[in-house]
Scaffold this motif. Structure first.
Motif, PDB file in Angstrom:
ATOM      1  N   LEU A   1      -8.956   5.407   6.570  1.00  0.00           N
ATOM      2  CA  LEU A   1      -8.576   4.182   7.283  1.00  0.00           C
ATOM      3  C   LEU A   1      -7.414   3.465   6.589  1.00  0.00           C
ATOM      4  N   VAL A   2      -7.470   3.403   5.257  1.00  0.00           N
ATOM      5  CA  VAL A   2      -6.383   2.760   4.511  1.00  0.00           C
ATOM      6  C   VAL A   2      -5.079   3.505   4.769  1.00  0.00           C
ATOM      7  N   LYS A   3      -5.112   4.817   4.672  1.00  0.00           N
ATOM      8  CA  LYS A   3      -3.897   5.606   4.897  1.00  0.00           C
ATOM      9  C   LYS A   3      -3.374   5.424   6.317  1.00  0.00           C
TER      10      LYS A   3
ATOM     11  N   GLY B   1       0.809  -1.222   0.000  1.00  0.00           N
ATOM     12  CA  GLY B   1       0.000   0.000   0.000  1.00  0.00           C
ATOM     13  C   GLY B   1       0.835   1.261   0.000  1.00  0.00           C
ATOM     14  N   LYS B   2       2.000   1.215   0.629  1.00  0.00           N
ATOM     15  CA  LYS B   2       2.896   2.368   0.655  1.00  0.00           C
ATOM     16  C   LYS B   2       3.773   2.454  -0.585  1.00  0.00           C
ATOM     17  N   GLY B   3       3.769   1.392  -1.414  1.00  0.00           N
ATOM     18  CA  GLY B   3       4.580   1.397  -2.624  1.00  0.00           C
ATOM     19  C   GLY B   3       6.025   0.998  -2.399  1.00  0.00           C
TER      20      GLY B   3
ATOM     21  N   ASP C   1       4.043 -15.483  -6.952  1.00  0.00           N
ATOM     22  CA  ASP C   1       3.511 -15.588  -5.596  1.00  0.00           C
ATOM     23  C   ASP C   1       2.001 -15.658  -5.687  1.00  0.00           C
ATOM     24  N   ASP C   2       1.416 -16.536  -4.921  1.00  0.00           N
ATOM     25  CA  ASP C   2      -0.040 -16.670  -4.947  1.00  0.00           C
ATOM     26  C   ASP C   2      -0.685 -15.860  -3.840  1.00  0.00           C
ATOM     27  N   GLY C   3      -0.063 -14.760  -3.477  1.00  0.00           N
ATOM     28  CA  GLY C   3      -0.600 -13.895  -2.431  1.00  0.00           C
ATOM     29  C   GLY C   3      -1.930 -13.290  -2.831  1.00  0.00           C
ATOM     30  N   VAL C   4      -2.497 -12.510  -1.943  1.00  0.00           N
ATOM     31  CA  VAL C   4      -3.842 -11.997  -2.150  1.00  0.00           C
ATOM     32  C   VAL C   4      -3.918 -10.842  -3.132  1.00  0.00           C
ATOM     33  N   ILE C   5      -2.808 -10.179  -3.393  1.00  0.00           N
ATOM     34  CA  ILE C   5      -2.845  -9.036  -4.299  1.00  0.00           C
ATOM     35  C   ILE C   5      -1.764  -9.195  -5.353  1.00  0.00           C
ATOM     36  N   ALA C   6      -2.130  -9.126  -6.611  1.00  0.00           N
ATOM     37  CA  ALA C   6      -1.156  -9.196  -7.689  1.00  0.00           C
ATOM     38  C   ALA C   6      -0.623  -7.800  -7.987  1.00  0.00           C
ATOM     39  N   GLU C   7      -1.501  -6.829  -8.023  1.00  0.00           N
ATOM     40  CA  GLU C   7      -1.129  -5.439  -8.236  1.00  0.00           C
ATOM     41  C   GLU C   7      -2.092  -4.583  -7.447  1.00  0.00           C
ATOM     42  N   THR C   8      -1.625  -3.454  -7.000  1.00  0.00           N
ATOM     43  CA  THR C   8      -2.528  -2.547  -6.316  1.00  0.00           C
ATOM     44  C   THR C   8      -2.457  -1.178  -6.967  1.00  0.00           C
ATOM     45  N   GLU C   9      -3.594  -0.550  -7.018  1.00  0.00           N
ATOM     46  CA  GLU C   9      -3.664   0.828  -7.489  1.00  0.00           C
ATOM     47  C   GLU C   9      -3.462   1.737  -6.286  1.00  0.00           C
ATOM     48  N   PRO C  10      -3.158   3.003  -6.522  1.00  0.00           N
ATOM     49  CA  PRO C  10      -3.163   3.923  -5.393  1.00  0.00           C
ATOM     50  C   PRO C  10      -4.570   3.913  -4.776  1.00  0.00           C
ATOM     51  N   PRO C  11      -4.665   3.969  -3.462  1.00  0.00           N
ATOM     52  CA  PRO C  11      -5.981   3.890  -2.825  1.00  0.00           C
ATOM     53  C   PRO C  11      -6.991   4.902  -3.380  1.00  0.00           C
ATOM     54  N   GLU C  12      -6.526   6.083  -3.763  1.00  0.00           N
ATOM     55  CA  GLU C  12      -7.438   7.109  -4.271  1.00  0.00           C
ATOM     56  C   GLU C  12      -8.164   6.670  -5.546  1.00  0.00           C
TER      57      GLU C  12
END
Length: 99
Positions: A88-90, A37-39, A47-58
């Protein structure tokens, strides 16, 4: 979850410092999500983790924000507005306080 350091700063994990491009193995999911989340890191390829890519929260939708908060184990009101969810995310993906 395996992650790769992508920022220019080092990441300390289990008494070892990791530099840009290095892989951190078996990081707890909650910590990995916070750093994603912080980049500072990204999921390792394959990796079979829960997130492959994330966008900026905004740029995330309300359901995406709620999903992220669920994965971070953060409680929120079911009728929370996007601005409240973003706050909350921030708050929960920010840098830990200095010790």
């Amino acid at each position: 979850m395996d992650v790769i350091v992508k920022g220019r700063r080092s990441i300390d994990f289990k008494d070892k410092s990791y530099l840009q491009g290095q892989t951190i193995r078996d990081m707890p999911e909650k910590e990995a999500l916070r750093l994603i989340g912080k980049g500072h890191v990204e999921p390792a390829a394959g990796d079979d983790g829960v997130i492959a890519e994330t966008e900026p929260p905004e740029k995330m939708t309300v359901p995406e924000l709620k999903d992220l908060l669920d994965k971070l184990e953060v409680e929120y009101a079911s009728d929370a507005k996007k601005a409240e969810l973003l706050e909350l995310v921030k708050k929960h993906t920010g840098e830990p306080p200095a010790e």
